[in-house]
Design an enzyme around this catalytic site. Structure first.
Site, PDB file in Angstrom:
ATOM      1  N   HIS A 177      16.965  28.540  53.805  1.00  0.00           N
ATOM      2  CA  HIS A 177      17.766  29.438  53.728  1.00  0.00           C
ATOM      3  C   HIS A 177      17.101  30.912  53.963  1.00  0.00           C
ATOM      4  O   HIS A 177      17.802  31.612  54.608  1.00  0.00           O
ATOM      5  CB  HIS A 177      18.662  29.192  52.662  1.00  0.00           C
ATOM      6  CG  HIS A 177      19.572  30.399  52.103  1.00  0.00           C
ATOM      7  ND1 HIS A 177      20.267  31.149  52.816  1.00  0.00           N
ATOM      8  CD2 HIS A 177      19.077  31.257  50.821  1.00  0.00           C
ATOM      9  CE1 HIS A 177      20.709  32.112  52.000  1.00  0.00           C
ATOM     10  NE2 HIS A 177      20.169  32.175  50.964  1.00  0.00           N
ATOM     11  N   HIS A 237      14.541  37.334  49.433  1.00  0.00           N
ATOM     12  CA  HIS A 237      15.501  37.747  48.390  1.00  0.00           C
ATOM     13  C   HIS A 237      15.876  36.724  47.334  1.00  0.00           C
ATOM     14  O   HIS A 237      16.588  37.247  46.188  1.00  0.00           O
ATOM     15  CB  HIS A 237      16.907  37.839  49.352  1.00  0.00           C
ATOM     16  CG  HIS A 237      17.564  36.516  49.539  1.00  0.00           C
ATOM     17  ND1 HIS A 237      17.289  35.806  50.849  1.00  0.00           N
ATOM     18  CD2 HIS A 237      18.432  35.903  49.068  1.00  0.00           C
ATOM     19  CE1 HIS A 237      18.028  34.995  50.954  1.00  0.00           C
ATOM     20  NE2 HIS A 237      18.681  35.053  49.967  1.00  0.00           N
ATOM     21  N   ASP A 238      15.621  35.433  47.237  1.00  0.00           N
ATOM     22  CA  ASP A 238      15.770  34.570  46.253  1.00  0.00           C
ATOM     23  C   ASP A 238      14.553  34.264  45.565  1.00  0.00           C
ATOM     24  O   ASP A 238      14.887  33.347  44.466  1.00  0.00           O
ATOM     25  CB  ASP A 238      16.247  33.302  46.974  1.00  0.00           C
ATOM     26  CG  ASP A 238      17.921  33.275  47.036  1.00  0.00           C
ATOM     27  OD1 ASP A 238      18.427  33.982  46.445  1.00  0.00           O
ATOM     28  OD2 ASP A 238      18.359  32.446  47.886  1.00  0.00           O
ATOM     29  N   GLU A 289      15.452  35.298  41.778  1.00  0.00           N
ATOM     30  CA  GLU A 289      16.685  34.726  41.147  1.00  0.00           C
ATOM     31  C   GLU A 289      16.497  33.257  41.067  1.00  0.00           C
ATOM     32  O   GLU A 289      16.953  32.538  40.128  1.00  0.00           O
ATOM     33  CB  GLU A 289      17.930  34.996  42.112  1.00  0.00           C
ATOM     34  CG  GLU A 289      19.135  34.152  41.733  1.00  0.00           C
ATOM     35  CD  GLU A 289      20.414  34.755  42.474  1.00  0.00           C
ATOM     36  OE1 GLU A 289      21.256  33.772  42.869  1.00  0.00           O
ATOM     37  OE2 GLU A 289      20.471  35.814  43.105  1.00  0.00           O
ATOM     38  N   ASP A 290      15.660  32.760  42.063  1.00  0.00           N
ATOM     39  CA  ASP A 290      15.538  31.194  41.741  1.00  0.00           C
ATOM     40  C   ASP A 290      14.201  30.513  41.611  1.00  0.00           C
ATOM     41  O   ASP A 290      13.964  29.296  41.601  1.00  0.00           O
ATOM     42  CB  ASP A 290      16.108  30.680  43.140  1.00  0.00           C
ATOM     43  CG  ASP A 290      17.676  30.769  43.741  1.00  0.00           C
ATOM     44  OD1 ASP A 290      18.380  30.895  42.330  1.00  0.00           O
ATOM     45  OD2 ASP A 290      17.991  30.871  44.601  1.00  0.00           O
TER      46      ASP A 290
END
Length: 192
Positions: A37, A61-62, A65-66
């Protein structure tokens, strides 16, 4: 005459960093490594800009967050601009509220952040959101409304609200192929 080589040193480091941060994780319900992704998001951003910092932010980008990576680690490794872009694209979770209960609030915050973001941050957001919308369109074609049971929000109408809100917030990019594809997929899945 061949094109002059571009300096991809920063992007190469960001890709390796993202691969390590997401190592051993699977994209929810997809059966493939999570890193697919962020790499797709980066490829989408590459259709809008050659800015290596934006491409790096897209692949990273993640991570905040992840994974266990912090904005401060991104800043230390890649500088203020990339850290700021990653932070803009990261949902904020509350310790005492479940992901299901905070879904609408987090998604409204993401829509609002995108609406007020710089064009650069909007490109990173569009890379992420178009990658997500491509997966939704593929999965919806195969699973129909059963697809929504995989998400924290289980209603199709909630996802339609979210993606149409994002499209409105990212409209500044309406002249890009990526935005046109994003809009087309939203209409394909949710109707006109």
């Amino acid at each position: 005459m061949p094109n002059a080589p571009i300096n991809t040193q920063l992007l190469d480091r960001a890709i390796v960093f993202a691969v390590r941060a997401h190592a051993g994780t699977e994209r929810r319900g997809k059966g493939f490594p999570y890193i697919v992704h962020p790499l797709e998001a980066m490829a989408i951003v590459a259709t809008m800009t050659q800015d290596q910092e934006l491409l790096a932010a897209a692949v990273l980008h993640d991570t905040v967050e992840d994974t266990h990576v912090t904005v401060e680690q991104i800043r230390s490794e890649f500088g203020d601009r990339i850290a700021s872009l990653v932070a803009t694209e990261s949902d904020t979770f509350q310790d005492d509220v479940s992901e299901e209960d905070s879904w609408h609030t987090r998604k409204q915050a993401a829509i609002d952040r995108a609406a007020h973001a710089s064009r650069d941050a909007k490109m990173v957001a569009l890379g992420d959101k178009l990658s997500n919308m491509r997966a939704i369109a593929r999965d919806y074609a195969m699973q129909g409304d059963q697809l929504w049971t995989l998400f924290h929000a289980k209603e199709r109408k909630d996802h339609e609200w979210h993606y149409r809100g994002l499209a409105e917030s990212l409209y500044e990019l309406h002249d890009t192929f990526a935005f046109k594809e994003f809009e087309q997929l939203i209409n394909q899945v949710f109707g006109h």
